[in-house]
Design a protein around this motif. Sequence first.
Motif, PDB file in Angstrom:
ATOM      1  N   ALA A  16      61.496  21.063  24.242  1.00 45.79           N
ATOM      2  CA  ALA A  16      60.709  19.977  23.648  1.00 45.79           C
ATOM      3  C   ALA A  16      59.254  20.390  23.487  1.00 45.79           C
ATOM      4  O   ALA A  16      58.639  20.160  22.438  1.00 45.79           O
ATOM      5  CB  ALA A  16      60.822  18.718  24.504  1.00 45.79           C
ATOM      6  N   VAL A  17      58.689  21.008  24.511  1.00 45.77           N
ATOM      7  CA  VAL A  17      57.298  21.472  24.429  1.00 45.77           C
ATOM      8  C   VAL A  17      57.167  22.549  23.359  1.00 45.77           C
ATOM      9  O   VAL A  17      56.224  22.534  22.558  1.00 45.77           O
ATOM     10  CB  VAL A  17      56.824  22.004  25.803  1.00 45.77           C
ATOM     11  N   GLY A  18      58.117  23.456  23.317  1.00 46.34           N
ATOM     12  CA  GLY A  18      58.090  24.508  22.301  1.00 46.34           C
ATOM     13  C   GLY A  18      58.202  23.961  20.894  1.00 46.34           C
ATOM     14  O   GLY A  18      57.565  24.466  19.960  1.00 46.34           O
ATOM     15  N   ALA A  19      59.005  22.924  20.741  1.00 45.50           N
ATOM     16  CA  ALA A  19      59.167  22.317  19.419  1.00 45.50           C
ATOM     17  C   ALA A  19      57.861  21.710  18.934  1.00 45.50           C
ATOM     18  O   ALA A  19      57.474  21.872  17.775  1.00 45.50           O
ATOM     19  CB  ALA A  19      60.263  21.260  19.468  1.00 45.50           C
ATOM     20  N   VAL A  20      57.175  21.030  19.823  1.00 44.32           N
ATOM     21  CA  VAL A  20      55.883  20.437  19.453  1.00 44.32           C
ATOM     22  C   VAL A  20      54.880  21.533  19.113  1.00 44.32           C
ATOM     23  O   VAL A  20      54.157  21.450  18.113  1.00 44.32           O
ATOM     24  CB  VAL A  20      55.358  19.528  20.581  1.00 44.32           C
ATOM     25  N   ALA A  21      54.848  22.573  19.919  1.00 46.86           N
ATOM     26  CA  ALA A  21      53.939  23.690  19.630  1.00 46.86           C
ATOM     27  C   ALA A  21      54.315  24.353  18.309  1.00 46.86           C
ATOM     28  O   ALA A  21      53.445  24.779  17.547  1.00 46.86           O
ATOM     29  CB  ALA A  21      53.976  24.700  20.772  1.00 46.86           C
ATOM     30  N   GLY A  22      55.608  24.412  18.032  1.00 51.89           N
ATOM     31  CA  GLY A  22      56.076  24.998  16.777  1.00 51.89           C
ATOM     32  C   GLY A  22      55.566  24.261  15.562  1.00 51.89           C
ATOM     33  O   GLY A  22      55.247  24.866  14.539  1.00 51.89           O
ATOM     34  N   THR A  33      59.712  22.461   8.209  1.00 45.63           N
ATOM     35  CA  THR A  33      59.548  22.528   9.659  1.00 45.63           C
ATOM     36  C   THR A  33      60.041  21.246  10.316  1.00 45.63           C
ATOM     37  O   THR A  33      60.751  21.289  11.318  1.00 45.63           O
ATOM     38  CB  THR A  33      58.073  22.767  10.025  1.00 45.63           C
ATOM     39  N   ARG A  34      59.686  20.101   9.752  1.00 44.52           N
ATOM     40  CA  ARG A  34      60.129  18.834  10.324  1.00 44.52           C
ATOM     41  C   ARG A  34      61.642  18.700  10.258  1.00 44.52           C
ATOM     42  O   ARG A  34      62.276  18.204  11.192  1.00 44.52           O
ATOM     43  CB  ARG A  34      59.441  17.667   9.624  1.00 44.52           C
ATOM     44  N   SER A  35      62.234  19.146   9.184  1.00 46.25           N
ATOM     45  CA  SER A  35      63.686  19.079   9.051  1.00 46.25           C
ATOM     46  C   SER A  35      64.360  19.959  10.104  1.00 46.25           C
ATOM     47  O   SER A  35      65.309  19.534  10.768  1.00 46.25           O
ATOM     48  CB  SER A  35      64.095  19.533   7.648  1.00 46.25           C
ATOM     49  N   TRP A  36      63.873  21.180  10.264  1.00 39.89           N
ATOM     50  CA  TRP A  36      64.432  22.092  11.267  1.00 39.89           C
ATOM     51  C   TRP A  36      64.244  21.534  12.668  1.00 39.89           C
ATOM     52  O   TRP A  36      65.170  21.549  13.483  1.00 39.89           O
ATOM     53  CB  TRP A  36      63.749  23.455  11.157  1.00 39.89           C
ATOM     54  N   LEU A  37      63.049  21.035  12.936  1.00 46.09           N
ATOM     55  CA  LEU A  37      62.745  20.499  14.261  1.00 46.09           C
ATOM     56  C   LEU A  37      63.603  19.284  14.578  1.00 46.09           C
ATOM     57  O   LEU A  37      64.116  19.140  15.687  1.00 46.09           O
ATOM     58  CB  LEU A  37      61.260  20.148  14.362  1.00 46.09           C
ATOM     59  N   SER A  38      63.792  18.425  13.606  1.00 47.98           N
ATOM     60  CA  SER A  38      64.632  17.250  13.796  1.00 47.98           C
ATOM     61  C   SER A  38      66.055  17.668  14.149  1.00 47.98           C
ATOM     62  O   SER A  38      66.667  17.119  15.067  1.00 47.98           O
ATOM     63  CB  SER A  38      64.625  16.401  12.528  1.00 47.98           C
ATOM     64  N   ILE A  92      61.908  12.736  17.353  1.00 47.77           N
ATOM     65  CA  ILE A  92      62.784  12.695  16.179  1.00 47.77           C
ATOM     66  C   ILE A  92      62.348  11.584  15.242  1.00 47.77           C
ATOM     67  O   ILE A  92      62.266  11.785  14.025  1.00 47.77           O
ATOM     68  CB  ILE A  92      64.256  12.513  16.610  1.00 47.77           C
ATOM     69  N   ASN A  93      62.057  10.415  15.778  1.00 46.02           N
ATOM     70  CA  ASN A  93      61.610   9.306  14.932  1.00 46.02           C
ATOM     71  C   ASN A  93      60.310   9.644  14.226  1.00 46.02           C
ATOM     72  O   ASN A  93      60.130   9.329  13.048  1.00 46.02           O
ATOM     73  CB  ASN A  93      61.456   8.033  15.760  1.00 46.02           C
TER      74      ASN A  93
END
Length: 101
Positions: A16-22, A33-38, A92-93
Amino acid sequence: MSKKTSNILFFVSGAAVGAVAGILFAPEKGRETRSWLSYRLEKYRDTLSDLLEELVEDRNLVTTSAKSEGQRVIQDAKDKAEKLLGDVDSLINEINSRKEI
């Protein structure tokens, strides 16, 4: 809490932390990026849900004199996992709301 459970919780937290940093440092376009992260967060949410189910099932197996201590540890892990699920759902939201922009 078992070592496996601890490792999974640390993994999910780190993800989760890595995703936000990503998101902050991503070279891709924002929408991609948002699509991949979601997608990734939804997979982590499913993994975390499975872990919660496993914790609840394992709790029923505790039958020793350390039952109350084991239940406390399991409840603590469950509470932390549920908090992580809430955080993942919030991310996600937020990501999905930005996809529409």
